[in-house]
Design an enzyme around this catalytic site. Structure first.
Site, PDB file in Angstrom:
ATOM      1  N   CYS A 292     -62.408 -42.741 -32.083  1.00 48.76           N
ATOM      2  CA  CYS A 292     -62.632 -43.638 -30.942  1.00 48.76           C
ATOM      3  C   CYS A 292     -61.336 -44.122 -30.295  1.00 48.76           C
ATOM      4  O   CYS A 292     -61.371 -44.711 -29.217  1.00 48.76           O
ATOM      5  CB  CYS A 292     -63.483 -44.833 -31.370  1.00 48.76           C
ATOM      6  SG  CYS A 292     -65.061 -44.363 -32.111  1.00 48.76           S
TER       7      CYS A 292
ATOM      8  N   HIS B  27     -62.405 -50.221 -26.296  1.00 44.98           N
ATOM      9  CA  HIS B  27     -63.386 -49.256 -26.786  1.00 44.98           C
ATOM     10  C   HIS B  27     -64.743 -49.931 -26.886  1.00 44.98           C
ATOM     11  O   HIS B  27     -64.865 -51.044 -27.400  1.00 44.98           O
ATOM     12  CB  HIS B  27     -62.951 -48.722 -28.152  1.00 44.98           C
ATOM     13  CG  HIS B  27     -64.019 -47.965 -28.849  1.00 44.98           C
ATOM     14  ND1 HIS B  27     -64.705 -46.915 -28.263  1.00 44.98           N
ATOM     15  CD2 HIS B  27     -64.554 -48.106 -30.089  1.00 44.98           C
ATOM     16  CE1 HIS B  27     -65.603 -46.451 -29.111  1.00 44.98           C
ATOM     17  NE2 HIS B  27     -65.532 -47.158 -30.226  1.00 44.98           N
TER      18      HIS B  27
ATOM     19  N   ASN C  60     -71.982 -46.395 -27.858  1.00 47.74           N
ATOM     20  CA  ASN C  60     -70.624 -46.047 -28.286  1.00 47.74           C
ATOM     21  C   ASN C  60     -70.446 -44.540 -28.123  1.00 47.74           C
ATOM     22  O   ASN C  60     -71.049 -43.756 -28.851  1.00 47.74           O
ATOM     23  CB  ASN C  60     -70.426 -46.464 -29.746  1.00 47.74           C
ATOM     24  CG  ASN C  60     -69.038 -46.157 -30.274  1.00 47.74           C
ATOM     25  OD1 ASN C  60     -68.275 -45.413 -29.672  1.00 47.74           O
ATOM     26  ND2 ASN C  60     -68.715 -46.722 -31.432  1.00 47.74           N
TER      27      ASN C  60
END
EC number: 2.3.1.180
Length: 328
Positions: A122, A255, A285
């Site tokens: 990520c 993020h 996500n």
């Protein structure tokens, strides 16, 4: 005569999401067929996620990345023959090799420039942006395509309620061009390899067989604790390097992991929530794709404007994290 330094500036952005939208209610109904209990209320309260886009069978990371790249190139007004570097951040590549970046290069008809992948989960897009920035500053590239793309739905254990509700598929991209004035002002990258087990997909392919556990596993509490600590410190460090205060930031684009992490981070940095770009409610996500997708949404809806100061942050498995501060 000494050659003037060039800087990397964001010239365009693009995003692409698979057509299939799965709401929390849709997902709850599907999980119920396997006696796994969840609900829209349960997911929203804990994550802020309301829906996610999932790639259909046969749709690959390189396909998502290519579409996002084309949109970023259109936005920047550049052609394939101008691209001299392609970096793809992904943890879900099409193949062991060649790289997803090479596949994107072929899809776009770009030739001759460098093309390679970066794997920092990520944090991947922030790592890739920093890498491209360094190449441009060194005079080794003039027009770089930086992409974050994932099909995380392929590595999820759909019987694990704690992780399968969190992720979506998608791709985001930016075009970085050499400029006389700074675009990217500062960037910091970090990792702590001793924390690998709190977020990992520890399977591998050997002799034609999958060994180990191929699915994503996460210690959510440990990830939360680490994420808010390292992102707070990273934000302050990158601002200090650029000679600005955190208060000077126009937009924070972290993020898109979990709304609780984002809200806690904003409070620690004393950044008003109205200056935090949040897209996880619609995208979930998307790992390395989350930051460029959020940036593209905020540029296209008019929130992020030329001249504004934007802080982009990634945090993910490894354990990895980093920040990029850019003048738009």
């Amino acid at each position: 005569m000494e050659k003037a330094m060039k800087y990397a500036k964001i010239a365009g952005s693009g995003g692409y999401l698979p057509e299939r939208v799965v709401t929390n209610d849709d997902l709850a109904a599907e999980l119920a067929t396997r006696q796994i209990s969840t609900s829209d209320e349960w997911i929203v309260e804990r994550t802020g996620i309301r829906q996610r886009h999932l790639a259909e069978r046969g749709v690959t990371t390189s396909q998502l990345a290519t579409e996002a790249a084309r949109r970023a190139m259109d936005d920047a007004g550049v052609q394939a023959d101008e691209i001299d570097m392609i970096i793809v951040a992904t943890s879900t590549p099409d193949y062991v090799f060649p790289s997803t970046a090479c596949l994107v290069q072929a899809n776009l008809g770009a030739k001759g420039g460098a093309a390679f992948d970066v794997q920092a989960v990520c944090s991947g897009f922030v790592y890739a942006m920093t890498t491209a920035d360094n190449f441009i500053r060194a005079g080794r590239a003039r027009c770089a395509l930086v992409i974050g793309a994932e099909v995380f739905s392929r590595i999820l254990d759909w019987n694990d309620r704690g992780t399968c509700v969190l992720f979506g598929d998608g791709a985001g991209a930016v075009v970085l061009k050499a400029a006389d004035e700074p675009g990217i002002l500062a960037a910091h990258l970090h990792a702590d390899g001793s924390q690998t087990k709190i977020l990992c997909a520890a399977g591998n392919v050997a002799y034609g067989d999958v060994t180990g556990d191929p699915f994503l596993r996460m210690d959510g509490q440990a990830v939360f604790k680490q994420a808010v600590t390292v992102l707070d410190r990273s934000a302050r460090d990158v601002c200090a390097e650029a000679g600005v205060e955190v208060d000077d930031i126009d937009w924070l684009i972290p993020h898109q992991a979990n709304v609780r992490i984002l809200n806690f981070l904003a409070r620690k940095l004393r950044v008003p929530t109205e200056r935090v770009v949040i897209t996880m409610d619609q995208h979930a996500n998307t790992s390395a794709a989350s930051v460029p997708l959020a940036l593209d949404v905020a540029r296209r809806d008019g929130r992020v404007k030329p001249g504004q100061l934007v802080l982009m942050q990634g945090v993910g498995g490894g354990f990895t994290w980093g920040s990029v501060l850019a003048r738009m």
